[in-house]
Motif scaffolding. Structure first.
Motif, PDB file in Angstrom:
ATOM      1  N   LYS A  35     -22.840  15.577 -32.756  1.00  0.00           N
ATOM      2  CA  LYS A  35     -21.726  14.788 -32.215  1.00  0.00           C
ATOM      3  C   LYS A  35     -20.376  15.415 -32.475  1.00  0.00           C
ATOM      4  O   LYS A  35     -19.406  15.131 -31.771  1.00  0.00           O
ATOM      5  CB  LYS A  35     -21.759  13.369 -32.815  1.00  0.00           C
ATOM      6  N   ASN A  36     -20.307  16.251 -33.488  1.00  0.00           N
ATOM      7  CA  ASN A  36     -19.009  16.802 -33.862  1.00  0.00           C
ATOM      8  C   ASN A  36     -18.434  17.720 -32.800  1.00  0.00           C
ATOM      9  O   ASN A  36     -17.234  17.729 -32.548  1.00  0.00           O
ATOM     10  CB  ASN A  36     -19.134  17.563 -35.186  1.00  0.00           C
ATOM     11  N   PHE A  37     -19.284  18.523 -32.169  1.00  0.00           N
ATOM     12  CA  PHE A  37     -18.785  19.476 -31.188  1.00  0.00           C
ATOM     13  C   PHE A  37     -18.142  18.744 -30.013  1.00  0.00           C
ATOM     14  O   PHE A  37     -17.063  19.111 -29.558  1.00  0.00           O
ATOM     15  CB  PHE A  37     -19.931  20.366 -30.701  1.00  0.00           C
ATOM     16  N   ILE A  38     -18.801  17.709 -29.507  1.00  0.00           N
ATOM     17  CA  ILE A  38     -18.247  16.955 -28.385  1.00  0.00           C
ATOM     18  C   ILE A  38     -16.942  16.281 -28.790  1.00  0.00           C
ATOM     19  O   ILE A  38     -15.979  16.216 -28.026  1.00  0.00           O
ATOM     20  CB  ILE A  38     -19.260  15.907 -27.881  1.00  0.00           C
ATOM     21  N   THR A  39     -16.912  15.774 -30.015  1.00  0.00           N
ATOM     22  CA  THR A  39     -15.692  15.156 -30.519  1.00  0.00           C
ATOM     23  C   THR A  39     -14.532  16.138 -30.513  1.00  0.00           C
ATOM     24  O   THR A  39     -13.405  15.799 -30.149  1.00  0.00           O
ATOM     25  CB  THR A  39     -15.932  14.626 -31.944  1.00  0.00           C
ATOM     26  N   LEU A  40     -14.808  17.374 -30.924  1.00  0.00           N
ATOM     27  CA  LEU A  40     -13.774  18.406 -30.907  1.00  0.00           C
ATOM     28  C   LEU A  40     -13.242  18.639 -29.506  1.00  0.00           C
ATOM     29  O   LEU A  40     -12.030  18.717 -29.283  1.00  0.00           O
ATOM     30  CB  LEU A  40     -14.341  19.715 -31.452  1.00  0.00           C
ATOM     31  N   ILE A  41     -14.146  18.736 -28.537  1.00  0.00           N
ATOM     32  CA  ILE A  41     -13.733  18.998 -27.166  1.00  0.00           C
ATOM     33  C   ILE A  41     -12.876  17.861 -26.639  1.00  0.00           C
ATOM     34  O   ILE A  41     -11.806  18.082 -26.059  1.00  0.00           O
ATOM     35  CB  ILE A  41     -14.963  19.188 -26.253  1.00  0.00           C
ATOM     36  N   LYS A  54      -2.981   0.621 -30.423  1.00  0.00           N
ATOM     37  CA  LYS A  54      -3.391   2.015 -30.567  1.00  0.00           C
ATOM     38  C   LYS A  54      -2.201   2.944 -30.425  1.00  0.00           C
ATOM     39  O   LYS A  54      -1.347   2.756 -29.564  1.00  0.00           O
ATOM     40  CB  LYS A  54      -4.449   2.377 -29.521  1.00  0.00           C
ATOM     41  N   LYS A  55      -2.167   3.930 -31.275  1.00  0.00           N
ATOM     42  CA  LYS A  55      -1.131   4.939 -31.176  1.00  0.00           C
ATOM     43  C   LYS A  55      -1.534   5.976 -30.132  1.00  0.00           C
ATOM     44  O   LYS A  55      -2.714   6.172 -29.863  1.00  0.00           O
ATOM     45  CB  LYS A  55      -0.932   5.638 -32.525  1.00  0.00           C
ATOM     46  N   PRO A  56      -0.561   6.658 -29.548  1.00  0.00           N
ATOM     47  CA  PRO A  56      -0.903   7.741 -28.618  1.00  0.00           C
ATOM     48  C   PRO A  56      -1.751   8.793 -29.333  1.00  0.00           C
ATOM     49  O   PRO A  56      -1.576   9.058 -30.521  1.00  0.00           O
ATOM     50  CB  PRO A  56       0.473   8.309 -28.219  1.00  0.00           C
ATOM     51  N   VAL A  57      -2.669   9.392 -28.613  1.00  0.00           N
ATOM     52  CA  VAL A  57      -3.586  10.368 -29.202  1.00  0.00           C
ATOM     53  C   VAL A  57      -2.908  11.719 -29.319  1.00  0.00           C
ATOM     54  O   VAL A  57      -2.406  12.261 -28.350  1.00  0.00           O
ATOM     55  CB  VAL A  57      -4.863  10.495 -28.345  1.00  0.00           C
ATOM     56  N   ASP A  58      -2.860  12.240 -30.536  1.00  0.00           N
ATOM     57  CA  ASP A  58      -2.407  13.611 -30.749  1.00  0.00           C
ATOM     58  C   ASP A  58      -3.645  14.487 -30.891  1.00  0.00           C
ATOM     59  O   ASP A  58      -4.470  14.247 -31.778  1.00  0.00           O
ATOM     60  CB  ASP A  58      -1.556  13.701 -32.016  1.00  0.00           C
ATOM     61  N   PRO A  59      -3.816  15.493 -30.020  1.00  0.00           N
ATOM     62  CA  PRO A  59      -5.062  16.265 -30.026  1.00  0.00           C
ATOM     63  C   PRO A  59      -5.419  16.854 -31.378  1.00  0.00           C
ATOM     64  O   PRO A  59      -6.562  16.731 -31.820  1.00  0.00           O
ATOM     65  CB  PRO A  59      -4.792  17.360 -28.989  1.00  0.00           C
ATOM     66  N   MET A  94      -8.515  13.142 -25.510  1.00  0.00           N
ATOM     67  CA  MET A  94      -9.331  11.981 -25.186  1.00  0.00           C
ATOM     68  C   MET A  94      -9.877  11.371 -26.473  1.00  0.00           C
ATOM     69  O   MET A  94     -10.440  12.067 -27.309  1.00  0.00           O
ATOM     70  CB  MET A  94     -10.504  12.375 -24.274  1.00  0.00           C
ATOM     71  N   ASN A  95      -9.702  10.055 -26.615  1.00  0.00           N
ATOM     72  CA  ASN A  95     -10.178   9.363 -27.807  1.00  0.00           C
ATOM     73  C   ASN A  95     -11.580   8.829 -27.518  1.00  0.00           C
ATOM     74  O   ASN A  95     -11.747   7.754 -26.967  1.00  0.00           O
ATOM     75  CB  ASN A  95      -9.223   8.211 -28.152  1.00  0.00           C
ATOM     76  N   GLY A  96     -12.573   9.614 -27.850  1.00  0.00           N
ATOM     77  CA  GLY A  96     -13.928   9.208 -27.528  1.00  0.00           C
ATOM     78  C   GLY A  96     -14.930   9.849 -28.452  1.00  0.00           C
ATOM     79  O   GLY A  96     -14.596  10.506 -29.430  1.00  0.00           O
ATOM     80  N   TYR A 109      -8.764  16.552 -36.396  1.00  0.00           N
ATOM     81  CA  TYR A 109      -8.880  16.427 -37.849  1.00  0.00           C
ATOM     82  C   TYR A 109      -9.574  15.117 -38.232  1.00  0.00           C
ATOM     83  O   TYR A 109     -10.503  15.094 -39.045  1.00  0.00           O
ATOM     84  CB  TYR A 109      -7.502  16.491 -38.488  1.00  0.00           C
ATOM     85  N   ASN A 110      -9.136  14.022 -37.617  1.00  0.00           N
ATOM     86  CA  ASN A 110      -9.693  12.725 -37.970  1.00  0.00           C
ATOM     87  C   ASN A 110     -11.159  12.598 -37.583  1.00  0.00           C
ATOM     88  O   ASN A 110     -11.957  12.001 -38.302  1.00  0.00           O
ATOM     89  CB  ASN A 110      -8.878  11.609 -37.300  1.00  0.00           C
ATOM     90  N   LYS A 111     -11.494  13.174 -36.424  1.00  0.00           N
ATOM     91  CA  LYS A 111     -12.881  13.086 -35.982  1.00  0.00           C
ATOM     92  C   LYS A 111     -13.807  13.888 -36.880  1.00  0.00           C
ATOM     93  O   LYS A 111     -14.920  13.472 -37.195  1.00  0.00           O
ATOM     94  CB  LYS A 111     -13.000  13.572 -34.530  1.00  0.00           C
ATOM     95  N   LEU A 112     -13.348  15.060 -37.293  1.00  0.00           N
ATOM     96  CA  LEU A 112     -14.158  15.845 -38.222  1.00  0.00           C
ATOM     97  C   LEU A 112     -14.297  15.112 -39.550  1.00  0.00           C
ATOM     98  O   LEU A 112     -15.358  15.079 -40.165  1.00  0.00           O
ATOM     99  CB  LEU A 112     -13.529  17.215 -38.442  1.00  0.00           C
ATOM    100  N   ARG A 113     -13.202  14.509 -39.976  1.00  0.00           N
ATOM    101  CA  ARG A 113     -13.193  13.795 -41.251  1.00  0.00           C
ATOM    102  C   ARG A 113     -14.061  12.534 -41.183  1.00  0.00           C
ATOM    103  O   ARG A 113     -14.638  12.112 -42.177  1.00  0.00           O
ATOM    104  CB  ARG A 113     -11.753  13.425 -41.602  1.00  0.00           C
ATOM    105  N   SER A 114     -14.172  11.970 -39.980  1.00  0.00           N
ATOM    106  CA  SER A 114     -14.880  10.703 -39.844  1.00  0.00           C
ATOM    107  C   SER A 114     -16.354  10.823 -40.178  1.00  0.00           C
ATOM    108  O   SER A 114     -17.008   9.829 -40.463  1.00  0.00           O
ATOM    109  CB  SER A 114     -14.726  10.159 -38.423  1.00  0.00           C
TER     110      SER A 114
END
Length: 1022
Positions: free
Chosen positions: A482-488, A665-670, A494-496, A675-680
């Motif tokens: 799941k991490n790779f797709i999150t990175l993309i 929700k705050k605007p998404v900063d890529p 995109m917040n997904g 960072y947050n997705k990897l940390r999640s």
């Protein structure tokens, strides 16, 4: 286990996505590798001006005076003298160019520097002391001095300020040429700088043939003088060009001159072949291997493909320059024995193996960069890469690119002129302008919920040069990741979340490469009574809209390296009940550069969309740029067309109720999202509050299949800062048991807190979980993933049981390197709970480490990837040390040498410092045990000098074993010097507080040795 992309891999990923995979550098292999990045495929170092004036994208430097005098002797040797004055206009220029470095080959050349000074802005002249000039080894030679003859001269202009100018003169004397009695040189005035005055002078004996070609320079042949032919070229007030997106190499836009004594490319090719032919001989060993590789294959095409694939997989890229090896390849036999080589070595062994099967092939010498200029004169130094041509198949082969197939070449050498350097010579050209060689096709199904959530599934296929990007990029990714797709998604803003559902084997290059992914985007849109819907980007790891970034400039002054391509996306979009979409108008356009189409159909309330763009040209000239900009701009505009709809009014009310329950929700900063997705997925972020745990427990009563909830609860009940109770222990065992029984793909590495929870072997909880794992293995014996997860849990409790799990797995999955690697890694340290290991048990552990490590090494080398290189580097470090400890000196030396050669090449590589350090320590200990004290002393100092070559050197542990042994042998001064050098490690100097004890220990030990005392050499008890 979270698999983070190496920083180099992330850079490659972003670049590749940003330009829609229009081109693929050969460095997408490993530089580049990557852990270790693939090294540039070079035939020979480039000659010419010192690196201070080498092409870069930095501005702020003016070359006020540049004079290059070249005097050629009758035997082809030469003396080349540079006189250079460069002025700094910015701090950036000072940071980049206040240090001048020039690499040379000590076996063939010698160098001297003189007349060094700083010319201040006010006219004052400050002479630079001789101490500012150092001649030292390159990082490669520093780590492996007996394997490389490359050296470098370094000039430090400390104290230079903005507005000052730096002056130096440098003389390079060629003692021996690469080709006997042949001279060549190239000189470029890099157009990234302003050149106030430049002059190039050449002289040679009248009867010595010289052929020249000058571009954008004034001058030429001068009258002969004193029995010598003379040439002079000049350039004044040459202005730097503007750096443009994906422009060609700076050579194409820079004034330049080629100088050579080769009459033509036929002569140059013959000179190369006169040496390479000897090294391409078909020995009995080569013939036997060729027969084995091509067993049961009867056609030349199938045989050639099999041979190419074997070489591509089994020969590691490694460039070692010693004596004339910059141009002269190693023998096919040596390449086969060593299993490594550079581009010309790959070509050599291919020639030999193909010849053994009666298939004729020729080495091809080419320049691998984005420039497409080809000289009229045959100057060897212009070229930097070797590939192969098979005339009977009309195919080119570049086996240096990992996971590539015969006939597939990188964008860097597409459409290039080159010369044959085999039994046949002459100029050839690689294939050009073929979109079918670079294709991406995607089939995407999108389901929209009434509240605007997106769920999409896509199947994506990559063909040709697109494979050269995506195969290595995804070589470390598995189904379920799941991490790779999150990175993309985060990269595209995109917040997904998403999952890789299925992925082809990236190493099976003869088979199509496809990736199937699923993406979820919550709250992507809201359905108003009348509105429009835009197709999200990144659902297929790609964005055609990003092509617009390549044509922002209205006009270009340089050619654009775009890369012929075909990219097609097919969508089927299902809207929720109550939403009636309308099919937008179709659009299409074509011109000489390419075409696009954007088509919409309304079928049974669903929208089908086809978006396709084709670019017919690899390189876009400045004249062709307007049409290119036109086709891309129109295409992107069409691709961004929104789908209009009408919707039931209650849908927006439904959305409003949902939003009201959610926090803003705050605007998404890529970058922040990445960072947050990897940390999640890390342990800390899995921890929930007691209230949340209670809510999840209640939810599980109605939905017991919620695996994510159970993962969070396992982490919650395993928290270390909370008093452990029988109830908490029972709860974490219960949820972990459910995961084993229902989600055996979830490993303890993902549940790190559980790994360290208070669970003892004698407890019933452990037995319950162990038996559950064994039951899962028995139910799916061939599933290596389940075996590995079971092993991860059991190894800390019962090593013998864990080892058997992997050993049985190896028989069922022999090519899986993870099984023997994990088994080897288990024996790298003492068993848990052992306070003091006996010498006998330690020796037995090292033997098991070696036994399994050898198997892992063989498996790791069956394919080439960044992940495998990282694993192999770490494994070699442990194996070399273990081999020494059990007295296997020859094996220890072999393993340490491989470690240094493969991973001690480039100081920019991750792990260079540890590889060079540990490898040389082991070599030194072997030398000392074999009574070669002098060599042991040399290795000790190399072991610290090499890491110090890295800008941010950081040793996980400074090894003191050899220092301790040498001190016992009476070598006090060498050990003191070693300890002094250790103090210079970057981690000790930049993180002083963190490494305060280590620094104190190093100083103390030096004092103790001087006083005749013996230090502990133990950083934890100094």
């Amino acid at each position: 286990m979270i698999k983070l992309l190496h920083p180099i891999s992330i850079r490659i990923l972003i670049v590749a996505l940003a330009i829609t995979l229009c081109w693929a550098d050969s460095a997408f292999s490993q530089k580049k590798k990557s852990s270790k990045t693939k090294k540039p495929a070079k035939v020979i170092r480039l000659q010419g001006p010192p690196p201070a004036v080498a092409p870069v994208t930095t501005v702020g430097l003016t070359i006020e005076r540049y004079v290059n005098n070249i005097e050629v002797a009758a035997d082809g040797t030469s003396v080349q003298t540079w006189d250079l004055l460069q002025r700094f206009h910015s701090k950036q220029a000072i940071e980049r160019f206040s240090k001048v470095e020039k690499v040379f080959n000590r076996d063939l050349e010698e160098i001297e520097v003189f007349d060094i000074y700083i010319l201040k802005a006010d006219g004052r002249k400050i002479v630079i002391p001789a101490s500012a000039v150092q001649t030292k080894r390159t990082p490669q030679t520093e780590a492996a001095p007996s394997f490389s003859s490359l050296m470098m001269v370094e000039i430090n202009f400390d104290g230079v300020e903005v507005g000052d100018a730096a002056h130096y003169s440098m003389r390079l004397r060629t003692k021996r040429t690469h080709f006997e009695k042949y001279f060549d040189s190239v000189d470029y005035l890099a157009s990234v700088y302003d050149w106030k005055y430049a002059e190039i002078n050449l002289s040679a004996p009248i009867d010595y043939p010289i052929y020249t070609e000058a571009v954008d320079l004034d001058g030429g042949r001068l009258p002969d003088s004193n029995g010598r032919a003379r040439w002079q070229w000049k350039k004044t007030d040459h202005k730097a060009i503007e750096i443009e997106t994906l422009m060609l190499d700076f050579i194409d836009s820079s004034p330049r001159v080629m100088m050579t004594s080769f009459k033509n490319f036929e002569d140059l090719g013959a000179a190369y072949w006169s040496e390479a032919a000897k090294r391409s001989a078909v020995t009995p060993e080569i013939k036997a291997l060729a027969d084995e590789i091509t067993k049961d294959l009867t056609t030349p095409e199938k045989q050639a493909n099999a041979i190419y694939l074997w070489v591509n997989k089994n020969i590691r890229y490694l460039s070692i320059v010693a004596d004339r090896s910059g141009w002269i390849p190693n023998s096919a036999g040596d390449i086969l024995t060593n299993r490594y080589g550079d581009c010309k070595d790959y070509t050599t062994i291919l020639v030999a193996l193909l010849k053994a099967k009666g298939i004729e092939s020729y080495p091809v010498i080419i320049r691998a960069d984005f420039g497409d200029w080809f000289p009229k004169v045959a100057a060897p130094s212009f070229f930097n890469h070797a590939i192969l041509y098979i005339p009977s198949l009309n195919l080119f082969a570049d086996a240096t690119a990992p996971n590539s197939r015969l006939g597939l070449i990188t964008q860097l050498i597409v459409g290039k002129k080159a010369f044959l350097a085999g039994s046949k010579t002459g100029v050839v050209e690689t294939p050009v302008n073929r979109p079918e060689d670079n294709q991406i096709t995607s089939s995407i199904h999108i389901d929209l919920s009434p509240t605007g959530n997106v769920k999409a599934k896509s199947t994506n296929a990559y063909v040709g040069r697109a494979e050269l990007v995506f195969r290595p990029m995804l070589s470390n990714t598995n189904a379920g990741d799941k991490n790779f797709i999150t990175l993309i998604l985060a990269f595209y803003g995109m917040n997904g979340k998403g999952t890789i559902l299925k992925i082809s084997n990236p190493f099976q290059v003869g088979e199509p490469f496809e990736v199937e992914i699923e993406v979820e985007l919550d709250d992507y849109t809201a359905f108003t009574p009348t509105g429009s819907f835009r197709i999200p980007i990144g659902l297929n790891l790609n964005s055609l809209a990003s092509l617009a970034d390549l044509v922002k400039e209205e006009k270009r002054k340089t050619d654009l390296v775009l890369g012929a391509l075909r990219s097609k996306e097919s969508y089927r979009i299902k809207f929720p009940d109550g939403v009636a979409p309308q099919a937008p108008a179709n659009a299409s356009w074509s011109n000489a550069i390419g075409s696009f189409r954007s088509e919409f159909k309304l079928i049974d309330g669903e929208i089908e969309v086809v978006r396709e763009i084709i670019i017919n040209k690899d390189t876009i000239s400045t004249d062709e740029y307007p049409k290119t900009r036109e086709i891309i701009t129109k295409a992107v505009e069409a691709f961004e067309t929104e789908i209009k709809y009408t919707a039931r009014p209650d849908l927006i009310r439904l959305k409003a109720k949902q939003v009201a329950k959610q926090a803003p929700k705050k605007p998404v900063d890529p970058l922040e999202a990445i960072y947050n997705k990897l940390r999640s997925d890390s342990v800390g972020s899995q921890v929930i509050s007691a209230r949340e745990a209670k809510q999840l427990e209640a939810k599980l009563l109605t939905d017991p299949s919620d695996a994510d909830a159970r993962i969070k609860l396992v982490a919650f009940y395993s928290m270390m800062n909370v008093k452990d109770t029988a109830a908490r222990k029972a709860a974490r065992i219960k949820h972990r048991l459910w995961l084993i029984e229902n989600r055996p793909d979830v490993s303890d590495d993902k549940l790190l807190m559980f790994r360290f929870a208070n669970l003892k072997r004698e407890e019933a909880g452990y037995t319950t979980l162990k038996n559950a794992w064994l039951k899962q293995i028995d139910a799916d014996k061939a599933n290596s993933k389940i075996r590995i997860n079971a092993f991860t849990f059991i190894k800390d409790y019962e090593r013998d049981v864990a080892a058997d799990i992997l050993r049985i797995g190896q028989k069922l999955d022999a090519d899986n390197y993870e099984l023997p690697l994990l088994l080897a890694q288990m024996f790298e340290s003492e068993p848990p709970g052992v306070t003091k290991e006996t010498d006998t048990r330690r020796s037995e552990r090292f033997k098991k480490l070696l036994e399994n490590g050898r198997i892992a090494l063989v498996a790791l080398k069956k394919e080439r990837s960044d992940e495998r290189d990282r694993e192999r580097r770490d494994l070699l470090q442990n194996l070399a040390d273990a081999a020494y400890e059990i007295g296997s000196d020859d094996e220890a030396k072999s393993l340490a040498t491989e470690l240094i050669l493969d991973f001690g090449q480039n100081s920019d590589d991750i792990g260079y410092d540890d590889a060079a350090h540990i490898g040389n320590i082991v070599l030194g200990r072997v030398a000392l045990r074999q009574k070669d004290v002098a060599k042991a002393k040399e290795y000790l100092l190399i072991a610290i000098r090499a890491p110090l070559r890295k800008k941010d050197s950081w040793l996980g542990e400074i090894d003191m074993k050899l220092a301790k042994e040498l001190l016992s042998a009476g070598e006090k001064e060498t050990v003191i010097e070693y300890l002094r050098l250790c103090e210079g490690m970057s981690n000790l100097t930049t993180e002083k507080k963190l490494f305060e004890n280590q620094s104190k220990a190093l100083k103390l030990w030096q004092q103790q040795i001087k006083q005749g005392k013996t230090p502990t050499f133990d950083f934890y008890n100094y």
